[in-house]
Scaffold this motif. Structure first.
Motif, PDB file in Angstrom:
ATOM      1  N   PRO A 168       0.810  -1.031   0.092  1.00 62.71           N
ATOM      2  CA  PRO A 168       0.072  -0.138  -0.019  1.00 62.71           C
ATOM      3  C   PRO A 168       0.869   1.280   0.081  1.00 62.71           C
ATOM      4  O   PRO A 168       0.409   2.304  -0.617  1.00 62.71           O
ATOM      5  N   LYS A 169       2.203   1.214   0.526  1.00 67.18           N
ATOM      6  CA  LYS A 169       3.005   2.716   0.505  1.00 67.18           C
ATOM      7  C   LYS A 169       3.214   2.858  -0.933  1.00 67.18           C
ATOM      8  O   LYS A 169       3.765   3.952  -1.088  1.00 67.18           O
ATOM      9  N   GLN A 170       3.231   1.804  -1.814  1.00 63.58           N
ATOM     10  CA  GLN A 170       3.501   2.132  -3.330  1.00 63.58           C
ATOM     11  C   GLN A 170       2.443   2.489  -4.164  1.00 63.58           C
ATOM     12  O   GLN A 170       2.373   2.157  -5.377  1.00 63.58           O
ATOM     13  N   ALA A 171       1.403   2.708  -3.512  1.00 64.69           N
ATOM     14  CA  ALA A 171       0.134   3.225  -4.260  1.00 64.69           C
ATOM     15  C   ALA A 171       0.154   4.023  -5.308  1.00 64.69           C
ATOM     16  O   ALA A 171      -0.452   3.746  -6.431  1.00 64.69           O
ATOM     17  N   LYS A 172       0.877   5.428  -5.075  1.00 67.02           N
ATOM     18  CA  LYS A 172       0.831   6.085  -6.200  1.00 67.02           C
ATOM     19  C   LYS A 172       1.859   5.512  -7.387  1.00 67.02           C
ATOM     20  O   LYS A 172       1.540   5.726  -8.554  1.00 67.02           O
ATOM     21  N   TYR A 173       2.742   4.633  -6.951  1.00 67.26           N
ATOM     22  CA  TYR A 173       3.651   4.038  -8.194  1.00 67.26           C
ATOM     23  C   TYR A 173       2.804   3.095  -9.018  1.00 67.26           C
ATOM     24  O   TYR A 173       2.852   2.852 -10.013  1.00 67.26           O
ATOM     25  N   MET A 174       1.610   2.333  -8.101  1.00 60.98           N
ATOM     26  CA  MET A 174       0.931   1.498  -8.663  1.00 60.98           C
ATOM     27  C   MET A 174       0.102   2.226  -9.678  1.00 60.98           C
ATOM     28  O   MET A 174      -0.250   1.811 -10.816  1.00 60.98           O
ATOM     29  N   GLU A 175      -0.487   3.386  -9.470  1.00 62.19           N
ATOM     30  CA  GLU A 175      -1.308   4.052  -9.966  1.00 62.19           C
ATOM     31  C   GLU A 175      -0.422   4.505 -11.518  1.00 62.19           C
ATOM     32  O   GLU A 175      -0.835   4.502 -12.505  1.00 62.19           O
ATOM     33  N   TYR A 176       0.886   4.896 -11.340  1.00 63.35           N
ATOM     34  CA  TYR A 176       1.836   5.275 -12.306  1.00 63.35           C
ATOM     35  C   TYR A 176       1.994   4.204 -13.356  1.00 63.35           C
ATOM     36  O   TYR A 176       1.791   4.455 -14.683  1.00 63.35           O
ATOM     37  N   CYS A 177       2.122   2.970 -12.976  1.00 62.56           N
ATOM     38  CA  CYS A 177       2.531   1.967 -13.672  1.00 62.56           C
ATOM     39  C   CYS A 177       0.821   1.466 -14.456  1.00 62.56           C
ATOM     40  O   CYS A 177       0.880   1.333 -15.673  1.00 62.56           O
ATOM     41  N   SER A 178      -0.232   1.669 -13.775  1.00 62.15           N
ATOM     42  CA  SER A 178      -1.569   1.203 -14.339  1.00 62.15           C
ATOM     43  C   SER A 178      -1.820   2.507 -15.403  1.00 62.15           C
ATOM     44  O   SER A 178      -2.575   2.201 -16.473  1.00 62.15           O
ATOM     45  N   ASP A 179      -1.501   3.666 -15.221  1.00 68.50           N
ATOM     46  CA  ASP A 179      -1.687   4.450 -16.316  1.00 68.50           C
ATOM     47  C   ASP A 179      -0.669   4.648 -17.594  1.00 68.50           C
ATOM     48  O   ASP A 179      -1.446   4.351 -18.720  1.00 68.50           O
ATOM     49  N   ILE A 180       0.417   3.745 -17.406  1.00 67.92           N
ATOM     50  CA  ILE A 180       1.235   3.418 -18.434  1.00 67.92           C
ATOM     51  C   ILE A 180       0.416   1.999 -19.280  1.00 67.92           C
ATOM     52  O   ILE A 180       0.365   2.282 -20.679  1.00 67.92           O
ATOM     53  N   ILE A 181       0.335   1.212 -18.541  1.00 66.26           N
ATOM     54  CA  ILE A 181      -0.210   0.003 -19.173  1.00 66.26           C
ATOM     55  C   ILE A 181      -1.595   0.189 -19.888  1.00 66.26           C
ATOM     56  O   ILE A 181      -2.097  -0.445 -20.744  1.00 66.26           O
ATOM     57  N   SER A 182      -2.555   1.279 -19.253  1.00 65.74           N
ATOM     58  CA  SER A 182      -3.722   1.486 -19.814  1.00 65.74           C
ATOM     59  C   SER A 182      -3.608   2.126 -21.210  1.00 65.74           C
ATOM     60  O   SER A 182      -4.683   2.162 -21.927  1.00 65.74           O
ATOM     61  N   GLN A 183      -2.295   2.384 -21.635  1.00 65.89           N
ATOM     62  CA  GLN A 183      -2.120   3.162 -23.111  1.00 65.89           C
ATOM     63  C   GLN A 183      -2.186   1.876 -24.226  1.00 65.89           C
ATOM     64  O   GLN A 183      -2.068   2.457 -25.320  1.00 65.89           O
ATOM     65  N   ILE A 184      -1.981   0.603 -23.592  1.00 63.17           N
ATOM     66  CA  ILE A 184      -2.104  -0.309 -24.738  1.00 63.17           C
ATOM     67  C   ILE A 184      -3.544  -0.754 -24.985  1.00 63.17           C
ATOM     68  O   ILE A 184      -4.368  -0.641 -24.340  1.00 63.17           O
ATOM     69  N   PRO A 185      -3.569  -0.730 -26.373  1.00 61.88           N
ATOM     70  CA  PRO A 185      -5.082  -0.868 -27.008  1.00 61.88           C
ATOM     71  C   PRO A 185      -5.695  -2.137 -26.602  1.00 61.88           C
ATOM     72  O   PRO A 185      -4.914  -3.243 -26.377  1.00 61.88           O
ATOM     73  N   ASN A 186      -7.103  -2.246 -26.164  1.00 62.76           N
ATOM     74  CA  ASN A 186      -7.672  -3.035 -25.597  1.00 62.76           C
ATOM     75  C   ASN A 186      -7.164  -3.881 -24.497  1.00 62.76           C
ATOM     76  O   ASN A 186      -7.477  -5.003 -24.171  1.00 62.76           O
ATOM     77  N   ILE A 187      -6.828  -3.304 -23.486  1.00 65.30           N
ATOM     78  CA  ILE A 187      -6.352  -3.750 -22.237  1.00 65.30           C
ATOM     79  C   ILE A 187      -7.110  -3.131 -21.019  1.00 65.30           C
ATOM     80  O   ILE A 187      -7.310  -1.793 -21.005  1.00 65.30           O
ATOM     81  N   HIS A 188      -7.585  -4.059 -20.535  1.00 66.05           N
ATOM     82  CA  HIS A 188      -8.565  -3.577 -19.377  1.00 66.05           C
ATOM     83  C   HIS A 188      -7.912  -3.934 -18.162  1.00 66.05           C
ATOM     84  O   HIS A 188      -6.858  -4.940 -17.839  1.00 66.05           O
ATOM     85  N   ILE A 189      -7.746  -3.191 -17.023  1.00 66.33           N
ATOM     86  CA  ILE A 189      -6.888  -3.344 -15.797  1.00 66.33           C
ATOM     87  C   ILE A 189      -7.905  -3.414 -14.975  1.00 66.33           C
ATOM     88  O   ILE A 189      -9.125  -2.715 -14.468  1.00 66.33           O
ATOM     89  N   ASN A 190      -7.559  -4.207 -13.622  1.00 66.87           N
ATOM     90  CA  ASN A 190      -8.246  -4.375 -12.563  1.00 66.87           C
ATOM     91  C   ASN A 190      -7.417  -4.608 -11.330  1.00 66.87           C
ATOM     92  O   ASN A 190      -6.409  -5.062 -11.242  1.00 66.87           O
ATOM     93  N   ILE A 191      -7.690  -3.542 -10.642  1.00 64.97           N
ATOM     94  CA  ILE A 191      -6.875  -3.217  -9.319  1.00 64.97           C
ATOM     95  C   ILE A 191      -7.670  -3.498  -8.046  1.00 64.97           C
ATOM     96  O   ILE A 191      -8.830  -2.982  -7.761  1.00 64.97           O
ATOM     97  N   LYS A 192      -7.310  -4.342  -7.094  1.00 67.94           N
ATOM     98  CA  LYS A 192      -7.916  -4.568  -5.763  1.00 67.94           C
ATOM     99  C   LYS A 192      -7.014  -4.663  -4.837  1.00 67.94           C
ATOM    100  O   LYS A 192      -5.635  -5.069  -5.047  1.00 67.94           O
ATOM    101  N   LYS A 193      -7.262  -4.429  -3.485  1.00 69.29           N
ATOM    102  CA  LYS A 193      -6.409  -4.696  -2.340  1.00 69.29           C
ATOM    103  C   LYS A 193      -6.708  -6.172  -1.727  1.00 69.29           C
ATOM    104  O   LYS A 193      -7.870  -6.651  -1.849  1.00 69.29           O
TER     105      LYS A 193
END
Length: 246
Positions: free
Chosen positions: A43-68
């Motif tokens: 959880p301390k790396q929540a902002k970094y996870m958000e950063y990685c998620s924003d990058i991955i979401s730029q791939i066409p037809n990719i859907h992301i699921n994030i959960k704790k």
């Protein structure tokens, strides 16, 4: 954190390679012939996870699921944040290129595709600043950067060592601890490396690249930026399809 600008094909591919070299994993879910990407952080790396998620979401037809969720390790329970994507041909191709016997491997071909963004992601996953002290731990006598590459063989470390010298002009040492190898950037070499990746390290991870000099020795004043640092927008952004990323 500000949204990440549209990445070039090269930077997007590099970012994915950096993730795989670091903490991300590519595998196959049950009954699927296409692979998916997973990533876990505290959880301390929540902002970094958000950063990685924003990058991955730029791939066409990719859907992301994030959960704790909770993970139990050696009779202790830890909270983690998990990212999972849907199955995709792009991850299947990356799996074939970067895995052998279900284990991530290092190759010269993939390392040569790394841009500063990919290096920064790899480092933010597995890197840290290291110090040695003298005078009763009041004075720093030695500064270095370490990348925890223990999952890779000695032969793969030789490939990485040669890559950093030939591509970036950085001399990297290979050290061994408890039978595992890791990369060590000493003194000036650490500063060379930090200057390359600093623009792509999020503010929450600046502690990883702060070598605590009394006077700044970097081109970028680490920890003193007024707004989050994000990858530079390409002047001519072209459409990226999943077929031409890797």
């Amino acid at each position: 954190m500000n949204p990440i600008p549209k990445l070039s094909k090269e930077d997007l591919r590099s970012a994915l390679i950096g993730m795989i070299l670091g903490d991300s994993h590519i595998g196959f879910s049950e009954r699927s012939k296409k692979a998916r990407l997973t990533l876990d952080h505290s959880p301390k790396q929540a902002k970094y996870m958000e950063y990685c998620s924003d990058i991955i979401s730029q791939i066409p037809n990719i859907h992301i699921n994030i959960k704790k969720r909770l993970r139990r390790i050696k009779e202790k329970t830890y909270g983690i944040i998990s990212l999972n994507t849907n199955n995709s041909p792009i991850f299947t191709r990356l799996y074939r290129q970067m895995y052998k016997n279900k284990k991530a491997i290092v190759t010269k071909k993939q390392l040569n595709k790394l841009t500063p963004l990919g290096l920064a992601i790899w480092f933010q996953d597995d890197g840290s600043a290291c110090f040695r002290y003298r005078n009763n731990k009041t004075v720093i006598s030695n500064r270095a950067i370490k990348i925890c590459t223990m999952a890779y063989s000695y032969e793969e470390h030789l490939i990485m060592q040669k890559y950093f010298w030939e591509r970036w002009g950085i001399k990297v040492k290979i050290y061994k601890d408890k039978g595992k190898y890791y990369l060590w950037f000493q003194g000036k070499e650490a500063n060379k490396f930090i200057n390359i990746i600093a623009p792509y390290v999020i503010p929450e991870n600046h502690y990883k690249i702060n070598l605590r000099y009394s006077k700044p020795r970097l081109n970028i004043l680490v920890g003193e930026v007024e707004k989050p640092i994000t990858p530079t927008r390409e002047s001519d952004t072209t459409f990226i399809s999943s077929k031409n990323i890797v």
